[in-house]
Design an enzyme around this catalytic site. Structure first.
Site, mmCIF file in Angstrom:
data_model
loop_
_atom_site.group_PDB
_atom_site.id
_atom_site.type_symbol
_atom_site.label_atom_id
_atom_site.label_comp_id
_atom_site.label_asym_id
_atom_site.label_seq_id
_atom_site.Cartn_x
_atom_site.Cartn_y
_atom_site.Cartn_z
ATOM 1 N N GLU A 221 0.817 -1.210 0.000
ATOM 2 C CA GLU A 221 0.000 0.000 0.000
ATOM 3 C C GLU A 221 0.854 1.266 0.000
ATOM 4 O O GLU A 221 0.337 2.366 0.063
ATOM 5 C CB GLU A 221 -0.914 -0.001 1.229
ATOM 6 C CG GLU A 221 -1.909 -1.141 1.232
ATOM 7 C CD GLU A 221 -2.853 -1.094 2.415
ATOM 8 O OE1 GLU A 221 -2.602 -1.833 3.369
ATOM 9 O OE2 GLU A 221 -3.800 -0.293 2.383
ATOM 10 N N GLY A 238 -1.301 -12.827 7.653
ATOM 11 C CA GLY A 238 -1.974 -12.027 6.646
ATOM 12 C C GLY A 238 -1.023 -11.423 5.630
ATOM 13 O O GLY A 238 -1.379 -10.503 4.920
ATOM 14 N N LYS A 304 23.009 2.586 16.836
ATOM 15 C CA LYS A 304 22.547 3.080 15.545
ATOM 16 C C LYS A 304 21.690 2.010 14.881
ATOM 17 O O LYS A 304 21.935 0.821 15.033
ATOM 18 C CB LYS A 304 23.731 3.458 14.662
ATOM 19 C CG LYS A 304 24.457 4.711 15.138
ATOM 20 C CD LYS A 304 25.532 5.140 14.156
ATOM 21 C CE LYS A 304 26.177 6.438 14.627
ATOM 22 N NZ LYS A 304 27.239 6.895 13.682
ATOM 23 N N ARG A 318 8.084 5.271 18.233
ATOM 24 C CA ARG A 318 8.517 6.560 18.752
ATOM 25 C C ARG A 318 7.821 6.816 20.088
ATOM 26 O O ARG A 318 6.594 6.674 20.197
ATOM 27 C CB ARG A 318 8.190 7.689 17.779
ATOM 28 C CG ARG A 318 8.738 9.058 18.218
ATOM 29 C CD ARG A 318 8.289 10.162 17.284
ATOM 30 N NE ARG A 318 8.796 9.968 15.937
ATOM 31 C CZ ARG A 318 10.000 10.343 15.519
ATOM 32 N NH1 ARG A 318 10.831 10.928 16.391
ATOM 33 N NH2 ARG A 318 10.377 10.161 14.286
#
Length: 344
Positions: A221, A238, A304, A318
């Protein structure tokens, strides 16, 4: 003849100067038999190397008969069909998988990818861009940009409309090959040279570049950039859903493992292992500093993002209060994996 990398009979388009604009190969062959190459060599005077040889309709007829007589029925039948072409014909022979040197050679390599004969990063595409002319893709086929104004005028004089669908170096994949077992909502968003695995669905806003694609069952998508190859989805998960941006390019190889989820407006610049999740709206670049969390959400270090490349069962998110990028074990993915192993 020695073993060759690829061979194909093609029908294409040239501009008024005789330069190739594009080539369609109905049945490209990977690693053709030496005996098959020998028939082409005898009929066309081919002596080896990577070449694109222009073919006349009379040569097609003779080549078709020679191929059939040698026991190569399928390429023989194709050659006999092409003798009726009103467009330019070409035979492209690639002895080695080196950087392409002709436009027909470049198109053959893109066909090999979209025909699923090779996977992204399994074929040399260095120097491809200069060999692909920028073309006006129209309802009357490929047209040289410099010749377009005159073609538009000629169409109007005939009472016709010349529709320009795009101006690009790459054509729409489905105008050349439609792989089995796929759904593509907007075909203009998938370029020739994309590898679309069986069971893939590309939704309206999905985009797949050349030398990129999906290995199997996936829901696309978002954008899959050049250099990105997405693994198969899991049986119970899925499929692998990509709603964000997967960026590769250059010599960077971005792979996505099986059963991953890239959230809406998210993206990655590192390869992901199996069953990883990237939170919606989050872009993970290689140099991004990521806080590692334990099972109790306590920070145990900072690394990192590139140090987490190819690791399975990770959740990237986040922190809504601090804005810090965090990574922890993706418990739902681990549970799913345990279920799969138990089931097997």
């Amino acid at each position: 003849m020695s073993n060759h990398f690829s061979l194909a009979l093609g029908i294409g388009t040239q501009n008024l100067a005789g330069d190739w604009l594009e080539v369609y190969y109905p049945n490209p062959i990977l690693h053709p038999e030496p005996a098959l190459v020998a028939v082409f060599a005898e009929q066309l005077g081919y002596t080896g190397g990577n070449q694109a040889i222009a073919l006349s309709t009379s040569q097609c007829a003779a080549l078709g008969k020679a191929l059939r007589d040698a026991g190569f029925a399928e390429p023989g039948a194709l050659a006999e069909q092409l003798q009726h072409s009103s467009r330019p014909l070409v035979v492209t022979l690639l002895e080695t998988d080196d950087a392409p040197i002709t436009t027909p050679g470049a198109y053959l390599k893109l066909h090999l990818l979209s025909h699923r004969l090779v996977k992204p990063h399994e074929v040399v595409l260095a120097g491809l861009f200069p060999l692909l002319p920028n073309v006006a893709w129209t309802n009357q086929g490929a047209i040289d940009i410099q010749e377009l104004p005159q073609r538009q005028l000629q169409a109007r004089l005939r009472g016709e409309d010349l529709q320009v669908f795009s101006v690009d170096k790459f054509p729409i994949m489905t105008n050349y090959v439609v792989p089995t077992g796929v759904r593509i909502a907007d075909t203009a968003r998938v370029r020739l040279g994309a590898y679309i695995g069986e069971g893939t669905t590309v939704m309206h806003e999905g985009f797949i570049n050349f030398n990129a694609g999906t290995a199997g069952t996936s829901m696309v998508e978002g954008r899959i950039s050049a250099g990105v190859f997405v693994g198969k989805g899991s049986d119970l998960g899925g499929g692998c859903s990509t709603m964000g941006t997967l960026s590769g390019g250059g010599n960077i190889v971005i792979s996505v493992g099986e059963g991953c989820l890239i959230g809406a407006n998210a993206g990655i610049g590192i390869p992901l292992g199996d069953r990883c999740t990237v939170e919606a709206g989050l872009y993970i670049t290689a140099g991004l500093k990521v806080a590692l969390l334990d099972e109790h959400d306590n920070q145990i270090g900072i690394v990192k993002a590139r140090e987490l490349a190819n690791q399975p069962d990770l959740l990237f998110r986040r922190n809504s209060q601090t804005g810090a990028i965090e990574c922890k074990t993706n418990k739902s993915a681990i549970a799913l994996n345990e279920m799969l192993h138990a089931h097997n």
